[in-house]
Design a protein around this motif. Sequence first.
Motif, short mmCIF file in Angstrom:
data_model
loop_
_atom_site.label_atom_id
_atom_site.label_comp_id
_atom_site.label_asym_id
_atom_site.label_seq_id
_atom_site.Cartn_x
_atom_site.Cartn_y
_atom_site.Cartn_z
N SER A 95 -27.65 -14.47 -9.08
CA SER A 95 -26.86 -14.17 -7.88
C SER A 95 -27.12 -15.15 -6.74
CB SER A 95 -27.12 -12.73 -7.41
OG SER A 95 -28.46 -12.57 -7.03
N ASP A 96 -28.20 -15.93 -6.81
CA ASP A 96 -28.51 -16.95 -5.81
C ASP A 96 -27.80 -18.28 -6.08
OD1 ASP A 96 -30.47 -15.30 -4.48
OD2 ASP A 96 -31.94 -15.88 -6.01
N LEU A 97 -27.25 -18.43 -7.28
CA LEU A 97 -26.81 -19.76 -7.72
C LEU A 97 -25.73 -20.39 -6.86
CD1 LEU A 97 -26.98 -19.68 -11.60
CD2 LEU A 97 -28.47 -20.85 -9.99
N ASP A 98 -24.76 -19.63 -6.36
CA ASP A 98 -23.72 -20.24 -5.53
C ASP A 98 -24.33 -20.91 -4.30
OD1 ASP A 98 -21.68 -19.54 -7.26
OD2 ASP A 98 -21.08 -17.75 -6.11
N GLN A 99 -25.28 -20.22 -3.65
CA GLN A 99 -25.91 -20.78 -2.46
C GLN A 99 -26.83 -21.95 -2.83
OE1 GLN A 99 -27.20 -17.74 0.60
NE2 GLN A 99 -26.82 -16.40 -1.17
N VAL A 100 -27.55 -21.82 -3.93
CA VAL A 100 -28.42 -22.91 -4.39
C VAL A 100 -27.59 -24.15 -4.70
CG1 VAL A 100 -29.89 -23.64 -6.32
CG2 VAL A 100 -30.31 -21.45 -5.19
N LEU A 101 -26.49 -23.96 -5.40
CA LEU A 101 -25.64 -25.09 -5.77
C LEU A 101 -25.03 -25.77 -4.54
CD1 LEU A 101 -24.07 -23.61 -8.96
CD2 LEU A 101 -25.40 -25.72 -8.85
N ALA A 102 -24.71 -24.99 -3.51
CA ALA A 102 -24.18 -25.59 -2.27
C ALA A 102 -25.23 -26.51 -1.64
CB ALA A 102 -23.76 -24.49 -1.30
N ILE A 103 -26.48 -26.07 -1.61
CA ILE A 103 -27.56 -26.90 -1.08
C ILE A 103 -27.77 -28.12 -1.98
CG2 ILE A 103 -30.05 -27.00 -0.60
CD1 ILE A 103 -29.84 -23.97 0.12
N ALA A 154 -32.23 -20.46 1.90
CA ALA A 154 -32.49 -21.57 2.81
C ALA A 154 -33.01 -22.80 2.07
CB ALA A 154 -33.50 -21.14 3.87
N GLY A 155 -33.54 -22.59 0.86
CA GLY A 155 -34.07 -23.67 0.06
C GLY A 155 -34.51 -23.14 -1.29
N TYR A 156 -34.88 -24.05 -2.17
CA TYR A 156 -35.31 -23.66 -3.51
C TYR A 156 -36.22 -24.72 -4.09
CZ TYR A 156 -31.79 -27.02 -4.77
OH TYR A 156 -31.08 -28.19 -4.86
N ILE A 157 -36.94 -24.31 -5.12
CA ILE A 157 -37.79 -25.24 -5.87
C ILE A 157 -37.79 -24.81 -7.32
CG2 ILE A 157 -39.94 -23.97 -5.44
CD1 ILE A 157 -41.29 -26.80 -5.08
N CYS A 158 -37.69 -25.76 -8.21
CA CYS A 158 -37.79 -25.50 -9.65
C CYS A 158 -39.03 -26.21 -10.14
CB CYS A 158 -36.56 -26.02 -10.39
SG CYS A 158 -35.05 -25.14 -9.96
N ALA A 159 -39.96 -25.43 -10.68
CA ALA A 159 -41.21 -25.99 -11.19
C ALA A 159 -41.48 -25.38 -12.55
CB ALA A 159 -42.35 -25.71 -10.22
N MET A 160 -42.40 -26.00 -13.26
CA MET A 160 -42.75 -25.51 -14.59
C MET A 160 -44.21 -25.82 -14.89
SD MET A 160 -41.05 -28.40 -17.09
CE MET A 160 -41.78 -27.70 -18.55
N VAL A 161 -44.75 -25.09 -15.84
CA VAL A 161 -46.10 -25.38 -16.36
C VAL A 161 -46.00 -25.38 -17.87
CG1 VAL A 161 -48.48 -24.57 -16.57
CG2 VAL A 161 -47.30 -24.38 -14.38
N LEU A 162 -46.50 -26.45 -18.45
CA LEU A 162 -46.59 -26.57 -19.91
C LEU A 162 -48.01 -27.00 -20.22
CD1 LEU A 162 -45.07 -26.40 -22.57
CD2 LEU A 162 -44.42 -28.79 -22.27
N LEU A 163 -48.72 -26.17 -20.96
CA LEU A 163 -50.14 -26.36 -21.23
C LEU A 163 -50.88 -26.41 -19.90
CD1 LEU A 163 -49.81 -28.92 -24.17
CD2 LEU A 163 -50.11 -26.44 -24.31
N VAL A 173 -33.93 -28.24 0.62
CA VAL A 173 -33.82 -27.31 1.73
C VAL A 173 -32.46 -27.52 2.37
CG1 VAL A 173 -34.76 -26.72 4.01
CG2 VAL A 173 -36.31 -27.29 2.13
N GLY A 174 -31.79 -26.42 2.69
CA GLY A 174 -30.49 -26.50 3.35
C GLY A 174 -30.59 -27.31 4.63
N ARG A 175 -29.54 -28.07 4.91
CA ARG A 175 -29.53 -29.00 6.04
C ARG A 175 -29.93 -28.32 7.36
NH1 ARG A 175 -27.54 -33.99 6.01
NH2 ARG A 175 -26.50 -33.65 4.03
N GLY A 229 -36.84 -29.51 8.65
CA GLY A 229 -37.72 -29.78 9.79
C GLY A 229 -38.44 -28.56 10.32
N GLN A 230 -38.37 -27.44 9.58
CA GLN A 230 -39.00 -26.20 10.04
C GLN A 230 -40.18 -25.78 9.16
OE1 GLN A 230 -36.06 -23.09 10.86
NE2 GLN A 230 -34.49 -24.67 10.96
N GLY A 231 -40.59 -26.66 8.24
CA GLY A 231 -41.74 -26.36 7.39
C GLY A 231 -41.40 -25.63 6.10
N LEU A 232 -40.12 -25.48 5.82
CA LEU A 232 -39.71 -24.75 4.62
C LEU A 232 -40.01 -25.53 3.34
CD1 LEU A 232 -38.47 -22.14 3.75
CD2 LEU A 232 -36.22 -23.15 4.03
N GLY A 233 -39.81 -26.84 3.35
CA GLY A 233 -40.16 -27.66 2.19
C GLY A 233 -41.64 -27.55 1.88
#
Length: 158
Positions: free
Chosen positions: A12-20, A56-65, A75-77, A81-85
Motif C-alpha cells: 500500500s506504500d508503493l504508489d508514494q514510494v514510486l513517486a519519490i 517521506a522516504g524509504y530504504i531497501c536493505a538486505m542481509v545475506l550471510l 527521501v522525498g524532495r 535536509g531534515q535528517g531523514l536520510g
Amino acid sequence: MKDTLISSLTESDLDQVLAIEVDSYPRPWSTTHFLDELVSPHSFPLVALDSVGRVAGYICAMVLLDEGHILNVAVGRCYRGQGLGRLLVETAIGECRERGAAFVSLEVRPSNETAITLYRSLGFTETGRRKKYYENGEDGILMEYLSRNDSEDRSDAI
C-alpha cells in the motif's frame, strides 16, 4: 525529523514510494523491483512516515550471510535536509547488525556529494569503485561500514 515513524514497507506504500523514486533517480526502480524486495527472505525494505502517515522516504536493505547491503534509499524532495536520510540509514545499519551482518556496503555516485558526506559521517569508508556502474557511465563508489560488537566497542577498558 520530528514525529517520524519507521516501519516495514508494504504494497500500500508503493504508489508514494514510486513517486519519490521517479523524482530521485534518472533510471528508477520499477514496481516489480520493489515487489521483489517485499518477498525476498533476505530483504527488509523500510519507509519513513511523516506525522500524518505520508511516505517521506524509504530504504531497501538486505542481509545475506554476514553481509549487509543498502540497495536503494531516497527521501522525498520536501523532506530533504531534515535528517531523514540519516535516520533511515542508521535504522538499516541497526537492523543489519541485529541480523548478523559484520559489515554493510553500498554504492553511491561520485556526483552525489550530499550522500557521500552523510555516509562518511556515519562511519562508512570508500573501499573501491565500480567503473561505469551507472546508466550515464558514472562510476559507483563502493563504501563499507564495519559493524563492531559491544566487546570491540569497549576494548580500551580491558
